[in-house]
Write a protein that holds these residues in place. Structure first.
Motif, PDB file in Angstrom:
ATOM      1  N   LYS A   1       0.816  -1.220   0.000  1.00  0.00           N
ATOM      2  CA  LYS A   1       0.000   0.000   0.000  1.00  0.00           C
ATOM      3  C   LYS A   1       0.842   1.259   0.000  1.00  0.00           C
ATOM      4  O   LYS A   1       0.411   2.303  -0.482  1.00  0.00           O
ATOM      5  N   ASP A   2       2.045   1.141   0.596  1.00  0.00           N
ATOM      6  CA  ASP A   2       2.889   2.326   0.775  1.00  0.00           C
ATOM      7  C   ASP A   2       3.820   2.511  -0.424  1.00  0.00           C
ATOM      8  O   ASP A   2       4.723   1.701  -0.635  1.00  0.00           O
ATOM      9  N   PRO A   3       3.594   3.556  -1.220  1.00  0.00           N
ATOM     10  CA  PRO A   3       4.421   3.734  -2.426  1.00  0.00           C
ATOM     11  C   PRO A   3       5.903   3.959  -2.104  1.00  0.00           C
ATOM     12  O   PRO A   3       6.752   3.772  -2.967  1.00  0.00           O
ATOM     13  N   ASP A   4       6.205   4.346  -0.871  1.00  0.00           N
ATOM     14  CA  ASP A   4       7.599   4.591  -0.497  1.00  0.00           C
ATOM     15  C   ASP A   4       8.271   3.378   0.135  1.00  0.00           C
ATOM     16  O   ASP A   4       9.407   3.461   0.607  1.00  0.00           O
ATOM     17  N   ALA A   5       7.575   2.246   0.199  1.00  0.00           N
ATOM     18  CA  ALA A   5       8.162   1.060   0.842  1.00  0.00           C
ATOM     19  C   ALA A   5       9.446   0.662   0.115  1.00  0.00           C
ATOM     20  O   ALA A   5       9.487   0.638  -1.123  1.00  0.00           O
ATOM     21  N   PRO A   6      10.517   0.370   0.876  1.00  0.00           N
ATOM     22  CA  PRO A   6      11.799   0.044   0.238  1.00  0.00           C
ATOM     23  C   PRO A   6      11.746  -1.195  -0.658  1.00  0.00           C
ATOM     24  O   PRO A   6      12.580  -1.338  -1.550  1.00  0.00           O
ATOM     25  N   ILE A   7      10.769  -2.050  -0.465  1.00  0.00           N
ATOM     26  CA  ILE A   7      10.654  -3.261  -1.293  1.00  0.00           C
ATOM     27  C   ILE A   7      10.570  -2.898  -2.783  1.00  0.00           C
ATOM     28  O   ILE A   7      11.052  -3.622  -3.641  1.00  0.00           O
ATOM     29  N   PHE A   8       9.977  -1.717  -3.089  1.00  0.00           N
ATOM     30  CA  PHE A   8       9.821  -1.343  -4.503  1.00  0.00           C
ATOM     31  C   PHE A   8      11.163  -1.114  -5.199  1.00  0.00           C
ATOM     32  O   PHE A   8      11.271  -1.267  -6.405  1.00  0.00           O
ATOM     33  N   LYS A   9      12.189  -0.758  -4.408  1.00  0.00           N
ATOM     34  CA  LYS A   9      13.514  -0.541  -5.006  1.00  0.00           C
ATOM     35  C   LYS A   9      14.142  -1.860  -5.462  1.00  0.00           C
ATOM     36  O   LYS A   9      15.019  -1.884  -6.307  1.00  0.00           O
TER      37      LYS A   9
END
Lengths: 265, 328
Positions: free
Chosen positions: B293-301
């Protein structure tokens, strides 16, 4: 029964690790240190063993002088004796040299029936020191232990459960044994204030290479057989793609992309 | 030959999977670098079938120790036999899989021979007449390459799935060298009393597809949904430490620094923020899908594909689409 527990000091798992690449060493400046999380389970198992079967516990650590902190924490949890294996000659030891030094310390502690260790450390992560230690000492190797079923010190027997791929193995072994424990085998207790206060006043005995009678050629950077030849920062993963749109559309795209990988049968 | 490359064939009571032979692929590459041969070594109560299969997967020679004492799997006995073979033949390097069985045998054998080993290796290359072994350090933020100058042979455990499997050719066979190594029950300190198969049979390390959940799932009920997706794809369910510590799922599912290190072909992370401790256990996965849900979550990197949203809406939609497209 004489119980030994091996404790390692590691960088806080929440800390950001910085490596001095040219020097090939860890930048320890301003980094908090903790007891290796897996070793907390080993210490608790040692305490439970003492409570259930009677005996005394010696906690052993190997590391720089600052590693005395992990032993002080063990003292606060009422282990009977501690010893810190510390010597400039130990710096740079590989897993085998570490097992060799710990084995010497366990022998020096005298007639140990069971040695508890954590499954692995969170810094080195090799997960092999327990098996190496058992081989060096000639003790029964019991790794990945999820439960100690029973210990019969008089009959020199221990029964444990090991969590391995696909299930649980029940092993009966002769003592002395090295037992490496996994997370979740117990719930580590915390020291109370009185314990901490008491422990803070106790002098931590230090054992040098000479005290342990170890062969200086087999320890530290000189003795380590594994030489670090390169430290690098791996290339970052390629920038990912954020899928946008309605849920219907996103689900359609992602399932197509995953099917295209030809992994799903 | 002195610079042959040896691959340990892992099995449990004769039970093998193609993965037992996966290291013959990289073993062959290294042997080509030395102009030597890739050989297998097997230990067990009956080794003929294993030896035959190893030949089909590319071993030119199979060294074997056979005996009743090796029935089932007993790390202690297997390590003694492995140390005996490695001491006798001193190949260039011996490769083991970094599983619990492989690691136990490799570590104890190395210690008996009196030297260290490289664990959870993800890179192997011939360099200056030796094999350079590379492993990830500190959550995969660094890679460290080592050479074990004093060891004969060098010993490495290799992260499962780090290298491509060699091709199987049933027409190929290996020469089998059986060595006698006397070992009695009385020489051993351990005895396997029983093996209790896990009802859930989680084998994260071998899984090609892992669907994993974290704190963002909110409750244990979320894992039922992930299990449905994993079952549909023939995968396994993983979890972050936060989910395990919340007791939503047992520890054997945990991926990360204090759990398992995995390298599946597809890793779907649902409600996992991507703390460095979790990334350490899965960042070398081939394809990472992150749903958070969190667009800033480090997983996206770390993700190959990112989906910003609620897994509770996205995962059921994915299940629906997969069912349609895969005709399931």
């Amino acid at each position: 029964m004489k119980i030994a527990v091996c404790l390692k000091q590691v960088p806080d798992t929440e800390a950001e690790i910085k490596w001095d690449i040219p020097k090939g060493t860890l930048s320890r400046d301003g980094m908090d240190s903790i007891t290796n999380p897996f070793d907390e389970f080993a210490l608790e198992e040692a305490l439970l063993t003492k409570e259930n079967y009677d005996g005394e516990i010696v906690a052993i650590s190997m590391g720089p002088e600052g590693a005395a902190d992990v032993l002080r924490n063990a003292l606060a949890l009422t282990v009977d004796e501690v010893a810190l294996c510390t010597d400039d000659a130990f710096a740079g030891s590989d897993t085998y040299s570490t097992a060799y030094v710990l084995a010497a310390a366990i022998k020096k502690a005298g007639d140990v029936d069971v040695v508890f260790t954590g499954k692995q450390s969170t810094d080195g992560n090799s997960g092999v020191v327990a098996a190496e230690l058992a081989a060096v000492l000639g003790f029964a190797p019991l790794t990945y232990v999820s439960k100690v079923r029973s210990i019969d010190a008089a009959g020199k027997k221990i029964v444990v459960e090991r969590a391995i791929e696909g299930g649980t193995e029940v092993i009966e072994a002769k003592l002395p044994a090295v037992v490496s424990v996994i997370k979740g085998i117990n719930e580590p207790r915390l020291p109370n204030l009185m314990g901490i206060r008491k422990a803070s006043k106790i002098e931590i005995p230090k054992w040098s290479a000479g005290d342990l009678g170890v062969d200086a050629g087999k320890v530290g950077a000189a003795g380590a057989s594994t030489k670090v030849v390169e430290i690098a920062v791996p290339p970052p993963r390629g920038a990912g793609e954020i899928l946008k749109g309605e849920i219907e559309e996103i689900a359609n795209t992602i399932t197509d992309k995953l099917i295209d990988l030809k992994v799903i049968k | 030959m002195a610079n042959d490359v040896w691959v340990y064939i892992e099995h449990k009571d004769g039970d093998i999977t193609p993965m037992s032979f996966e290291l013959l692929g990289i073993g062959k590459q290294l042997a080509d670098g030395f102009g030597s041969s890739v050989c297998a070594f097997v230990i067990g109560d009956k080794v003929d079938d294993l030896a035959k299969e190893a030949g089909a997967f590319g071993a030119t020679k199979v060294y074997a120790v056979e005996g009743d004492v090796f029935k089932g799997f007993r790390g202690e006995a297997y390590a003694k036999a492995a140390a005996f073979l490695l001491e006798k033949y001193k190949p260039e390097i011996a490769l083991f899989r970094a599983t619990s069985m492989g690691t136990d045998v490799a570590a104890a054998a190395a210690a008996q021979l009196g030297f260290g080993l490289c664990t959870d290796t993800i890179g192997l290359a011939v360099d200056g007449g030796k094999v350079k072994m590379t492993r990830a350090a500190f959550g995969g933020n660094y890679s460290v390459s080592v050479v074990n100058e004093k060891a004969a042979p060098q010993i490495a455990t290799v992260r499962p799935k780090a290298f491509a499997m060699g091709a199987k050719d049933a027409s190929k066979s290996a020469e089998v060298v059986k060595e006698s190594f006397a070992l009695a029950d009385a020489d051993l300190a351990t005895k396997v009393v029983e093996f209790i198969k896990s009802a859930t049979a989680v084998n994260l390390v071998e899984a090609d597809i892992i669907v994993s959940g974290g704190r963002g799932l909110g409750s244990d009920a979320g894992f039922a949904m992930l299990q449905e997706l994993a079952d549909l794809l023939g995968g396994a369910v993983g979890a972050s430490r936060a989910a395990v510590d919340s007791e939503w799922i047992p520890y054997e599912h945990q991926v990360g620094q204090t759990g398992k290190t995995v390298k599946p072909k597809i890793y779907i992370a649902c409600g996992i923020s991507g703390a460095i401790q979790h990334l350490a256990g899965m960042r070398t996965s081939d394809c990472i899908v992150a749903i958070n849900k969190d667009p800033d979550a480090p997983i996206f990197k770390a993700a190959s594909f990112g989906i910003v949203g609620d897994y509770k809406e996205i995962v059921p939609k994915m299940i629906e689409k997969f069912k349609g497209k895969l005709n399931k």
